[in-house]
Write a protein that holds these residues in place. Structure first.
Motif, short mmCIF file in Angstrom:
data_model
loop_
_atom_site.label_atom_id
_atom_site.label_comp_id
_atom_site.label_asym_id
_atom_site.label_seq_id
_atom_site.Cartn_x
_atom_site.Cartn_y
_atom_site.Cartn_z
N GLN A 230 0.85 -1.17 0.00
CA GLN A 230 0.00 0.00 0.00
C GLN A 230 0.88 1.22 0.00
OE1 GLN A 230 -1.90 -0.88 3.91
NE2 GLN A 230 -1.30 1.19 4.44
N PRO A 231 0.39 2.35 -0.52
CA PRO A 231 1.23 3.54 -0.62
C PRO A 231 1.75 4.00 0.73
CG PRO A 231 -0.77 3.78 -1.91
CD PRO A 231 -0.94 2.54 -1.09
N GLY A 232 2.96 4.49 0.72
CA GLY A 232 3.55 4.98 1.95
C GLY A 232 4.82 5.74 1.66
N ALA A 233 5.68 5.79 2.66
CA ALA A 233 6.94 6.54 2.54
C ALA A 233 8.13 5.62 2.67
CB ALA A 233 6.98 7.64 3.60
N GLY A 234 8.02 4.42 2.14
CA GLY A 234 9.12 3.47 2.19
C GLY A 234 10.12 3.71 1.07
N SER A 235 10.95 2.69 0.83
CA SER A 235 11.98 2.81 -0.20
C SER A 235 11.72 1.92 -1.40
CB SER A 235 13.35 2.45 0.40
OG SER A 235 13.32 1.14 0.97
N LEU A 263 2.84 14.63 -16.36
CA LEU A 263 3.54 14.42 -15.10
C LEU A 263 3.04 13.16 -14.41
CD1 LEU A 263 3.86 17.96 -13.45
CD2 LEU A 263 5.68 16.52 -14.37
N VAL A 264 3.98 12.31 -14.01
CA VAL A 264 3.66 11.12 -13.21
C VAL A 264 4.60 11.11 -12.01
CG1 VAL A 264 2.76 9.76 -15.13
CG2 VAL A 264 5.20 9.69 -14.60
N VAL A 265 4.17 10.47 -10.94
CA VAL A 265 4.96 10.42 -9.71
C VAL A 265 5.18 8.97 -9.30
CG1 VAL A 265 4.17 12.66 -8.87
CG2 VAL A 265 2.90 10.60 -8.29
N ARG A 266 6.26 8.77 -8.57
CA ARG A 266 6.57 7.46 -8.04
C ARG A 266 5.79 7.24 -6.75
NH1 ARG A 266 12.87 8.43 -7.81
NH2 ARG A 266 12.01 10.46 -7.23
N GLN A 267 5.27 6.05 -6.59
CA GLN A 267 4.51 5.70 -5.40
C GLN A 267 5.25 4.55 -4.71
OE1 GLN A 267 0.42 4.55 -6.10
NE2 GLN A 267 -0.25 5.82 -4.41
N PHE A 268 5.72 4.80 -3.51
CA PHE A 268 6.51 3.81 -2.78
C PHE A 268 5.62 2.99 -1.86
CE2 PHE A 268 9.53 7.18 -3.82
CZ PHE A 268 10.56 6.44 -4.41
N ALA A 269 6.08 1.79 -1.59
CA ALA A 269 5.36 0.93 -0.65
C ALA A 269 5.65 1.37 0.77
CB ALA A 269 5.78 -0.53 -0.84
N GLN A 270 4.65 1.26 1.60
CA GLN A 270 4.79 1.67 2.99
C GLN A 270 5.59 0.62 3.75
OE1 GLN A 270 1.17 2.88 4.84
NE2 GLN A 270 1.94 2.59 6.90
N GLU A 271 6.50 1.09 4.58
CA GLU A 271 7.27 0.18 5.42
C GLU A 271 6.35 -0.50 6.43
OE1 GLU A 271 10.27 -0.54 4.91
OE2 GLU A 271 11.12 1.10 3.72
N GLY A 272 6.86 -1.58 6.99
CA GLY A 272 6.04 -2.34 7.94
C GLY A 272 5.98 -1.68 9.30
N GLY A 274 3.53 0.52 12.13
CA GLY A 274 2.13 0.72 12.48
C GLY A 274 1.67 2.12 12.13
N GLY A 275 0.49 2.21 11.53
CA GLY A 275 -0.10 3.50 11.22
C GLY A 275 -1.03 3.95 12.32
N PHE A 276 -1.64 5.11 12.11
CA PHE A 276 -2.53 5.69 13.13
C PHE A 276 -3.92 5.90 12.54
CE2 PHE A 276 1.77 6.95 14.24
CZ PHE A 276 1.83 6.65 15.60
N HIS A 277 -4.91 5.79 13.40
CA HIS A 277 -6.31 5.98 13.05
C HIS A 277 -6.84 7.17 13.85
CE1 HIS A 277 -6.43 1.94 11.13
NE2 HIS A 277 -5.53 1.66 12.07
N LEU A 278 -7.19 8.25 13.18
CA LEU A 278 -7.65 9.47 13.85
C LEU A 278 -9.15 9.37 14.09
CD1 LEU A 278 -5.67 12.21 11.90
CD2 LEU A 278 -4.95 10.84 13.86
N PHE A 307 0.18 11.62 7.00
CA PHE A 307 0.03 11.13 5.62
C PHE A 307 1.35 11.20 4.87
CE2 PHE A 307 -0.70 12.04 1.12
CZ PHE A 307 -1.44 10.92 0.75
N HIS A 308 2.06 12.32 4.98
CA HIS A 308 3.32 12.45 4.25
C HIS A 308 4.42 11.62 4.89
CE1 HIS A 308 1.21 16.04 2.65
NE2 HIS A 308 1.90 15.75 1.56
N ALA A 309 4.21 11.15 6.11
CA ALA A 309 5.14 10.20 6.72
C ALA A 309 4.74 8.76 6.41
CB ALA A 309 5.20 10.42 8.23
N GLY A 310 3.64 8.58 5.70
CA GLY A 310 3.17 7.24 5.35
C GLY A 310 2.58 6.48 6.52
N ARG A 311 2.05 7.18 7.53
CA ARG A 311 1.56 6.50 8.73
C ARG A 311 0.12 6.88 9.08
NH1 ARG A 311 5.88 6.67 13.45
NH2 ARG A 311 4.50 4.99 14.14
#
Length: 383
Positions: A230-235, A263-272, A274-278, A307-311
């Motif tokens: 899923q999209p995130g801020a991984g490598s 214009l297209v952008v790269r979408q990185f996979a989210q690292e493993g 834990g995310g947050f639920h607001l 969101f920009h931290a992928g979490r």
């Protein structure tokens, strides 16, 4: 504009034999008909300026002198003044003919940020230009209007635009209104005014605020693992998608953009991690008006940061369905919900569930908002 032009033509066509027929929606009273011809806000209105009144007084003086002295030169001067006044009226009428305008505003802004409203003009005349136009424009936060002048001449068949800057101070719905178009062209003897009613709405997101959010310091641990699909801020590269407003320029894939022509952008996979639920509960009786505004601004700022931290996993309002935040469009949906959020005692609070990473918010003094995970405070924000 075509509907207004048709209305003007029907009401001013006194030569039509059926003008006074008892038609549906027609005006039969003479006094109301007379007032409608000259005072209707939807039709062009003409009035004398100070210069025009001076011209009338001078014409009266010259006319009196001409009749008393029987001087041909004075009669010629009087004719020149009157013809100038008539010519001014004709040219001012031509100045507005076949002139179209459209009001454009941004779809959304943040409170305190500057936005631009654009009035796009199109001159559909074949020979005559339009010039010396003044636009009366205002907004829903102020009862005063501002005058915006057209800096250039719009040639026949050409287009132009006028920009007006505004800064909304509060979140919510912000209306930009164009109330009138005026002109003193060509000699400033007459003021031609066309009353219109154009308005556009902007959704104003909450402003950004400084906040503290440190869940790790109080014992919250997130699970580490491989990259998730899923999209995130991984490598790890997950996908390449079209550029959307709000994407970081660092994510633009320039080689792929050159090949695809957009214009297209790269979408990185989210690292493993834990995310947050607001979770936001607007029914808490402890919220003051100022504290509630800080709440909306804090949640908006925290959602943007996570969101920009992928979490950022999801967002939920009490009594509403949970919104899974996977892209910028979903994030903007969250911003829109916060922009229109109101305190309510009728909303039923939703179940918190078993999510250990759920983030909630509680009122503090001064006014301020505390950030909680479970029963532990992990952050705060003040106005």
């Amino acid at each position: 504009m075509s509907g207004k032009n048709e209305e003007v033509r029907l009401w001013q066509d006194w030569t039509n034999p059926n003008f006074f027929e008892n038609a549906s929606g027609g005006e039969r009273r003479f006094f109301s008909l007379f007032i409608r011809q000259f005072m209707s806000p939807r039709m062009p209105r003409t009035k004398l300026t100070l210069t025009g009144w001076v011209l009338i007084l001078v014409a009266l003086g010259i006319g009196s002198a001409a009749y008393n002295t029987a001087s041909n030169i004075l009669f010629l001067s009087l004719s020149l003044l009157l013809s100038t006044l008539v010519l001014s009226g004709i040219l001012s009428q031509i100045n507005f003919r076949k002139l179209q305008w459209v009001l454009r505003v941004p779809k959304h802004l943040r409170a305190g940020e500057r936005g631009l409203a654009e009035i796009e003009l199109r001159n559909e005349k074949h020979f005559f230009p339009s010039m010396s136009l003044c636009f009366r424009i205002g907004n829903s936060e102020s009862v005063r209007t501002e005058s915006i002048y057209l800096p250039t001449v719009i040639s026949a068949g050409a287009r132009s635009s006028v920009d007006w800057g505004f800064v909304p101070s509060q979140r919510g719905r912000f209306r930009v209104e164009l109330s009138a178009v005026e002109s003193q062209f060509p000699f400033s003897f007459l003021m031609k005014s066309l009353g219109i009613s154009l308005s556009e709405e902007v959704i104003v997101w909450p402003k950004r605020v400084e906040f503290s959010f440190e869940p790790e310091r109080l014992g919250y641990r997130h699970h580490m693992g491989g990259a998730r699909k899923q999209p995130g801020a991984g490598s790890d590269l997950l996908n390449i998608r079209a550029y959307e407003r709000g994407d970081s320029p660092r994510l633009v894939h320039w080689k792929a953009s050159a090949r695809m022509g957009k214009l297209v952008v790269r979408q990185f996979a989210q690292e493993g991690v834990g995310g947050f639920h607001l979770y936001v509960d607007p029914t808490d009786s402890g919220w003051t008006e100022a504290g509630f505004e800080v709440l909306c601004a804090l949640v908006c700022s925290l959602a943007d940061h996570l969101f920009h931290a992928g979490r950022l996993e999801s967002f939920q309002l009490a009594g509403s369905a949970r919104v899974v935040v996977r892209d910028v469009r979903a994030l903007h949906e969250v911003y829109g919900m916060l922009a229109l959020l109101e305190r309510s005692a009728n909303c039923v609070a939703g179940e918190l569930g078993m999510l250990s990473s759920r983030v909630t918010f509680r009122p503090m003094a001064e006014p301020g908002v505390a950030i909680f995970m479970g029963d532990q405070q992990v952050g705060y924000a003040y106005e």
